[in-house]
Design an enzyme around this catalytic site. Structure first.
Site, PDB file in Angstrom:
ATOM      1  N   ASP A 202      40.381  45.611  35.819  1.00  0.00           N
ATOM      2  CA  ASP A 202      41.724  45.060  35.361  1.00  0.00           C
ATOM      3  C   ASP A 202      42.797  44.726  36.453  1.00  0.00           C
ATOM      4  O   ASP A 202      42.989  45.706  37.173  1.00  0.00           O
ATOM      5  CB  ASP A 202      42.370  45.913  34.125  1.00  0.00           C
ATOM      6  N   GLU A 266      39.064  41.544  38.054  1.00  0.00           N
ATOM      7  CA  GLU A 266      39.964  40.370  37.339  1.00  0.00           C
ATOM      8  C   GLU A 266      40.896  40.278  38.218  1.00  0.00           C
ATOM      9  O   GLU A 266      41.700  41.378  38.758  1.00  0.00           O
ATOM     10  CB  GLU A 266      40.338  40.897  36.153  1.00  0.00           C
TER      11      GLU A 266
END
Ligand code: NOJ
Length: 531
Positions: A202, A266
């Site tokens: 993330d 990401e």
């Protein structure tokens, strides 16, 4: 060749996939009970791995992206035993499992942060980023958070501000601190030892910030949200050069337990900077990074080609693109592009060079389900793309026997059960495309070359090639039927004829021989031609 280069990944948002206990919220046993849909049964989609968005213990300020215990399951989803059942059942089918690793921030309720804020001398203090107020008591600088407002939150008890790149409930960890490398490394090793196959990582670009806390310049005009958002160009608190060290640290932790684990990063940044996160050689940093400029592209032949070729141009020779058309943070592409394009978009996503990541529900054409006034739960307005999976056309959609946590969309034709029976459905097309891809070295792992179709044609066409196998893909993006000279667009590099292998238009006979200088395409039709 790795397993994930020819592979297809599938994102599960666990709150919305399948609810096994009637509380209206998806759970671990719900996922385990629906693996037939994904792999290992005659009617399965045939995907190679699932990425499951966070199900760790969390107070839920950001629906699981605020973790209060990285190595336990939130009771709403089950427990570690339920997780182990899911993992075993997936592996039995040859389905790999990726988890979400959230290295940049914890929940305010994580014991590390509770300890950190308890006193300035607590050893956990240094895991987070603290700063004194300005002389007038204001935040240390003007940095803004992704979700709006200052990126600094005042902590009354300890008399300093802490930094949060997202919600105030998500204090940022300080990756300049070796103990953070160690703690997150333990998390990585915990799950890999338990048997998972890798992680989607993330918001990696927020892990390191300027230690001098220099002020950001004002927002530049340019692509939405990549660098300029919330009034400023995020020069000093996003995508700093040292971020690659963070990725390498996560990589080293993974390699210690399970060499070759997949790490998928990401980061919403321009493609040329994204490429850096692949490191200097395979296995150095991330294996894959999401190409978000592609996700951001309009449904337009020129824009799509531009996005695809930017990645081809900027990635290192060993680099392998990774693309999604939808995810839990963005409006679904059925809504962005319109329903008419869904079949062609499926073909595009599954025939480009790179690993596609499907978002649960796109295979049946789920669109955004806007929350009515008073129903909104996500403060950043992302509920519409997160609504429950539509398994059947019945109350609760086969998702839940209870009251669903978010309103369910129209299930009348958009549901798995009905589409599974219909050879002309979008679901059947996804299955067919995944099978074609798996059976074709050219489509799965071959080279990519774009054809020079004219901008007016509205056709995005490219050739995939591996050894002696060659396939031409042509996608009509303008919603207008016409005849196209793909032979000329190939500038002498293609034969004059080919054999139609697959069309998104099921009424078209597939054994057709095509004259490449006169290829008729219906509005929004995509074709694969064997050469
Ligand atoms: C990216 C995640 O995809 C998003 O859902 C989340 O809000 C932020 N990172 C913060 O973790």
């Amino acid at each position: 060749m790795t397993w994930w280069q020819p592979g297809v990944l599938y994102q599960i948002y666990p709150r919305s996939f399948a609810d096994s206990n009637g509380d209206g919220i998806g759970d671990m046993d719900g996922i385990t009970g629906h693996l037939d849909h994904l792999r290992g049964s005659p009617g399965s989609l045939g995907v190679d791995a699932i990425w499951v968005s966070p199900f760790f213990r969390s107070p839920g300020a950001d629906f699981g992206y605020d973790v209060s215990d990285y190595t336990d399951i939130d009771p709403v989803y089950g427990d570690l035993a339920a997780f182990d059942r899911l993992l075993a059942a997936a592996h039995e089918r040859g389905l790999r499992v990726l988890l979400d690793l959230i290295p940049g921030h914890t929940s305010v309720e994580h014991p590390w942060f509770r300890a950190a804020r308890s006193s300035r001398t607590d050893p956990h203090r240094r895991l987070y980023i603290w700063a004194d107020p300005t002389p007038d008591g204001g935040p240390p600088n003007g940095w803004t958070s992704t979700f709006g407002g200052s990126a600094w939150e005042w902590d009354e008890g300890s008399g300093q501000y802490y930094l949060h790149s997202f919600y105030p409930e998500q204090p940022d960890l300080d990756w300049r601190e070796p103990a953070v490398h160690e703690r997150i490394g333990e998390v990585v090793r915990f799950w890999l030892q338990r048997g998972v196959d890798g992680f989607r990582v993330d918001a990696i670009d927020r892990s390191i910030k300027d230690p001098l806390l220099r002020e950001n310049p004002p927002a530049l005009p340019g692509p939405r949200r990549f660098d300029s958002f919330r009034g400023q160009y995020h020069l000093w608190n996003k995508d700093r050069p040292e971020t690659l060290d963070v990725v390498r640290s996560i990589r080293r932790s993974a390699e210690r337990v399970k060499p070759g684990s997949l790490l998928l990063g990401e980061s919403y940044i321009p493609i040329e900077r994204l490429a850096r996160y692949l490191g200097d050689h395979p296995g150095d940093a991330f294996d894959l990074v999401f190409d978000f400029p592609f996700l951001d592209s309009a449904w337009d032949a020129g824009a799509l080609r531009h996005a695809v070729e930017a990645a081809e141009a900027h990635f290192p020779p060993s680099g392998w693109p990774c693309r999604a058309l939808s995810n839990h943070d963005n409006p679904r592409h059925a809504t962005r592009f319109g329903r008419g394009s869904l079949r062609a978009a499926a073909m595009l996503s599954l025939t480009l060079r790179g690993t596609p990541v499907l978002y649960m529900g796109e295979e049946i054409g789920m669109a955004d389900v806007p929350a009515s006034a008073g129903e909104a739960l996500d403060r950043a307005g992302r509920d519409a793309a997160r609504t429950p999976m539509q398994w059947r056309d019945e109350p609760g959609a086969g998702f839940t026997s209870g009251e669903p946590w978010l309103r369910i969309g129209d299930t009348s034709s958009v549901n798995v059960a009905d589409q599974a029976e219909d050879p002309g459905s979008l679901l059947s097309l996804y299955r067919r495309l995944i099978a074609e891809r798996a059976a074709s070295p050219a489509l799965a792992s071959g080279s990519y070359r774009g054809l020079d179709t004219s901008p007016e044609s509205g056709v995005f066409a490219y050739v995939r090639e591996s050894g002696t196998e060659r396939s031409l893909v042509a996608i009509e993006c303008r919603g207008r039927a016409g005849s196209h000279d793909l032979f000329a667009a190939a500038r002498g590099s293609l034969p004059k004829t080919g054999r139609l292998a697959l069309s998104t238009d099921t009424s078209r006979p597939s054994s057709d021989d095509l004259d490449l200088s006169h290829v008729d395409l219906a509005a929004n039709e995509g074709i694969i031609v064997s050469l």
